[in-house]
Design a protein around this motif. Structure first.
Motif, PDB file in Angstrom:
ATOM      1  N   ARG A   6      41.709  36.049  40.538  1.00 22.52           N
ATOM      2  CA  ARG A   6      40.485  36.425  41.239  1.00 22.52           C
ATOM      3  C   ARG A   6      40.785  37.611  42.159  1.00 22.52           C
ATOM      4  N   ASN A   7      40.321  38.780  41.777  1.00 20.02           N
ATOM      5  CA  ASN A   7      40.496  40.014  42.551  1.00 20.02           C
ATOM      6  C   ASN A   7      41.956  40.469  42.669  1.00 20.02           C
TER       7      ASN A   7
ATOM      8  N   MET B  17      55.068  40.923  41.232  1.00 21.78           N
ATOM      9  CA  MET B  17      54.239  41.433  42.317  1.00 21.78           C
ATOM     10  C   MET B  17      52.780  41.140  41.981  1.00 21.78           C
ATOM     11  N   ARG B  18      51.883  41.417  42.926  1.00 22.45           N
ATOM     12  CA  ARG B  18      50.448  41.286  42.683  1.00 22.45           C
ATOM     13  C   ARG B  18      49.733  42.541  43.170  1.00 22.45           C
ATOM     14  N   LEU B  19      48.795  43.016  42.349  1.00 23.06           N
ATOM     15  CA  LEU B  19      47.940  44.139  42.738  1.00 23.06           C
ATOM     16  C   LEU B  19      46.621  43.567  43.244  1.00 23.06           C
ATOM     17  N   GLY B  20      46.378  43.682  44.535  1.00 24.61           N
ATOM     18  CA  GLY B  20      45.178  43.104  45.124  1.00 24.61           C
ATOM     19  C   GLY B  20      44.051  44.105  45.265  1.00 24.61           C
ATOM     20  N   HIS B  21      42.902  43.746  44.755  1.00 25.28           N
ATOM     21  CA  HIS B  21      41.716  44.609  44.840  1.00 25.28           C
ATOM     22  C   HIS B  21      40.891  44.152  46.043  1.00 25.28           C
ATOM     23  N   ASP B  22      41.315  44.552  47.235  1.00 26.66           N
ATOM     24  CA  ASP B  22      40.728  44.027  48.468  1.00 26.66           C
ATOM     25  C   ASP B  22      39.491  44.776  48.947  1.00 26.66           C
ATOM     26  N   TYR B  23      39.425  46.087  48.685  1.00 28.54           N
ATOM     27  CA  TYR B  23      38.391  46.898  49.337  1.00 28.54           C
ATOM     28  C   TYR B  23      37.368  47.539  48.398  1.00 28.54           C
ATOM     29  N   GLY B  24      37.769  47.906  47.200  1.00 36.18           N
ATOM     30  CA  GLY B  24      36.879  48.707  46.349  1.00 36.18           C
ATOM     31  C   GLY B  24      36.130  47.950  45.280  1.00 36.18           C
ATOM     32  N   ARG B  25      35.856  46.676  45.505  1.00 40.53           N
ATOM     33  CA  ARG B  25      35.271  45.838  44.452  1.00 40.53           C
ATOM     34  C   ARG B  25      33.863  46.269  44.042  1.00 40.53           C
TER      35      ARG B  25
END
Length: 208
Positions: free
Chosen positions: A83-84, A95-103
């Motif tokens: 999820r995101n 590692m994890r690529l987090g989509h925190d801001y540009g959803r």
């Protein structure tokens, strides 16, 4: 057993054997990549587009410059989606690529494909002037850099604040409280770096 039925059974057996061989080949490929064969699904194989900053195993689209850095061109494999975020292996490390801001501006897949690229940026890096190469390897910026060079050095600006890369101004952050701006000239090169003195000292390139 009729001829047609025997032929059908034979075809099914060949298909199963082919599938088994394919699985073995896939597992061998995963093993060579340092991934646990049979347990990890590969969605995309490539390289880090640019210098990425991380907190523990989390890399997000803020890419804060104050955090530890992973260099552009590191071997990377996308192994799954949550999820995101996307699970990745970078230089063999999970590692994890987090989509925190540009959803709202881009999908998770668009974000991931922007960060994990199929063409090794190290080849382009080698063709840049020596001072630009040094700046990028240090994750710094300097007047005169192109948009491509800036992205390779400090990553993409957050799409939530920079919906178009054609803008004359890109907004970045060294931390959640340290914004700065890259201002472009008409030729698409860095004209000015606007920041408070502390932030400026962190991100500006100074030759050794």
């Amino acid at each position: 057993m009729g001829v047609r039925r025997r032929m059908g059974v034979l075809a099914g057996t060949v298909a199963v054997m082919g599938a088994f061989a394919g699985c073995q080949q896939t597992q061998q490929t995963l093993t060579k990549m340092g991934l646990p064969g049979g347990e990890t699904e590969v969605h995309r194989v490539g390289y880090t587009c640019c210098n990425l900053h991380h907190e523990a195993d989390w890399i997000n689209d803020g890419n804060y410059a104050e955090l530890p850095m992973i260099g552009a061109g590191a071997p990377a494999t996308v192994t799954g989606y949550g999820r995101n975020y996307a699970s990745v292996q970078i230089d063999g490390k999970p590692m994890r690529l987090g989509h925190d801001y540009g959803r709202e501006q881009e999908t998770l897949q668009q974000f991931v494909e922007k960060i994990i690229v199929t063409e090794d940026p190290s080849e382009r890096l080698a063709g840049y002037p020596a001072d630009v190469q040094d700046a990028i390897r240090k994750g710094k910026v300097m007047v005169g850099m192109t948009r491509e060079q800036v992205i390779m050095s400090i990553g993409y600006p957050m799409t939530s604040e920079n919906p178009s890369l054609d803008s004359d101004l890109w907004r970045y952050w060294v931390s959640s409280f340290g914004p700065y701006q890259i201002i472009w000239d008409s030729q698409g090169r860095v004209k000015e770096i606007a920041a408070d003195q502390l932030t400026y000292n962190m991100i500006i390139y100074r030759p050794a």
